[in-house]
Design an enzyme around this catalytic site. Structure first.
Site, PDB file in Angstrom:
ATOM      1  N   CYS A  84       0.940  -1.168   0.017  1.00 20.18           N
ATOM      2  CA  CYS A  84      -0.017   0.033  -0.128  1.00 20.18           C
ATOM      3  C   CYS A  84       0.727   1.218   0.062  1.00 20.18           C
ATOM      4  O   CYS A  84       0.860   2.212  -0.981  1.00 20.18           O
ATOM      5  CB  CYS A  84      -0.836  -0.250   1.300  1.00 20.18           C
ATOM      6  N   HIS A 139      -2.578   6.516   4.906  1.00 19.14           N
ATOM      7  CA  HIS A 139      -1.454   5.580   5.014  1.00 19.14           C
ATOM      8  C   HIS A 139       0.166   6.017   4.366  1.00 19.14           C
ATOM      9  O   HIS A 139       0.806   5.215   4.009  1.00 19.14           O
ATOM     10  CB  HIS A 139      -1.625   4.154   4.280  1.00 19.14           C
ATOM     11  N   ASN A 281      -2.708  -1.808  -5.145  1.00 15.44           N
ATOM     12  CA  ASN A 281      -1.910  -2.971  -5.345  1.00 15.44           C
ATOM     13  C   ASN A 281      -2.876  -4.116  -5.920  1.00 15.44           C
ATOM     14  O   ASN A 281      -3.886  -3.802  -5.737  1.00 15.44           O
ATOM     15  CB  ASN A 281      -0.961  -3.540  -4.278  1.00 15.44           C
TER      16      ASN A 281
END
Length: 354
Positions: A84, A139, A281
């Site tokens: 990620c 993130h 991803n």
């Protein structure tokens, strides 16, 4: 037509892009040209074959299918990593993540984050007069609440307003309790993450679209990353599957995308907005990456090849399909061309404008 040699996950790939068509004239009736808006959407752990327009027989995604039909579908669109955070860093900077100091997915124990010194799409868009907002997963660092640490948050990377989670929606996509909005914890919520993210985007658009300034809106969905949850009307269609909430969450995300695109149309902005949908991803679910080798966490095709959809009325011919390799690192220089910003020259940019 342009030709550039471009490094992608260590493979040398020649880009020859010629899919952009049309006269490019999209001015107001009086001849005054309005700059295009930008909407970039990214799923989390969505496999290359998870959308029905990419051949899925498990999920029904009519809104994303229509987005592809109205624009361009890439068959070979790539993430910048099999996990990620590195992909998100490349998305925002146009640089492979090792240049930006993000080497793996970021754990709460890490001090790793997207460095303040990096120049992002949001900063470049804002520098030429765009309003900017981010809603959804982040993130790229965990210090989101005011006073929680010295790490940069979305606001430090060019978003004038934002609502984000450090990583996944907790405890699941249903009623997440870990959103932070502009540095303040939101607390308990009611609803599903993708719908809450779109609610926030619609609220912001209603306030922002009244002005003359164009906008860049960044939506990073949590779906279908575990722990998954989906409304019964979606999950119950997949009770014969190993993980019905996985497929249900994709269909719920598609529904949320449809609501947002319909709202753009209601506001009269659909014809003047450059729209992208992709993922960070590959999937962790068997079959979701089609016949590709590998899965999330690997740099085999199944870990890095993603759906890639673009719509740009008047510039991209509806129903277009491109087999040329492209990817997340290309978004920054592409958006720079769309908004009229200059690509940074003081650092290596790995992407090329599409």
């Amino acid at each position: 037509m342009r030709m550039r040699v471009h490094t992608l996950i260590g493979l040398c790939t020649v880009f020859v892009f010629s899919f952009v068509v049309g006269d490019g004239e999209s001015g107001e009736a009086n001849g005054a040209e309005r700059r295009p808006n930008v909407l970039l959407m990214m799923a989390d752990d969505l496999g290359w074959a998870d959308l029905s327009c990419y051949g899925s027989t498990e999920t029904s995604t009519p809104h994303l299918d229509q987005l592809a039909a109205d624009g361009l579908k890439f068959t070979d669109f790539y993430a910048a990593s099999g996990v990620c955070s590195p992909s998100r860093a490349a998305f925002m900077t146009g640089r492979f993540s090792v240049r930006a100091g993000v080497y793996s997915w970021i754990h709460t124990s890490h001090r790793m984050h997207l460095r303040r010194e990096e120049v992002t799409i949001a900063e470049l868009a804002r520098s030429v007069g765009y309003r900017t907002a981010h809603f959804g997963k982040w993130h790229l660092g965990y210090d989101l609440e005011e006073g929680s640490g010295d790490g940069p948050d979305p606001g430090d990377h060019g978003f004038e307003t934002w609502m984000a989670t450090g990583n996944n929606a907790n405890p699941s996509h249903r009623n997440p309790n870990n959103f932070v909005r502009d540095g303040v914890a939101v607390g308990p919520t009611e609803g599903y993450s993708c719908q809450l993210v779109v609610d926030a985007a619609i609220e912001w658009l209603d306030a922002t679209a009244k002005g003359d300034e164009p906008f860049y809106l960044n939506l990073w969905f949590h779906e279908p990353h575990a722990r998954v949850a989906a409304p019964e009307r979606f999950r119950n269609r997949h009770l014969d599957k190993k993980n019905p909430d996985y497929y249900g969450s994709i269909e719920n995300m598609d529904d949320a995308v449809g609501r947002l695109l319909e709202h753009l149309k209601k506001l009269g902005l659909d014809e003047e907005t450059f729209v992208v949908f992709t993922s960070d991803n590959g999937s962790y679910m068997a079959g979701s990456n089609g016949e590709l080798t590998g899965r999330k966490t690997t740099v085999w095709e199944g870990g890095i090849r993603e759906p890639g959809i673009m719509r740009f009325p008047g510039h991209i011919k509806p129903g277009s399909v491109s087999h040329e390799p492209a990817g997340l690192v290309d978004l920054l220089p592409t958006v720079c061309d769309v908004v009229g910003a200059e690509v940074p020259r003081d650092r290596t940019i790995d992407g090329v404008s599409l």
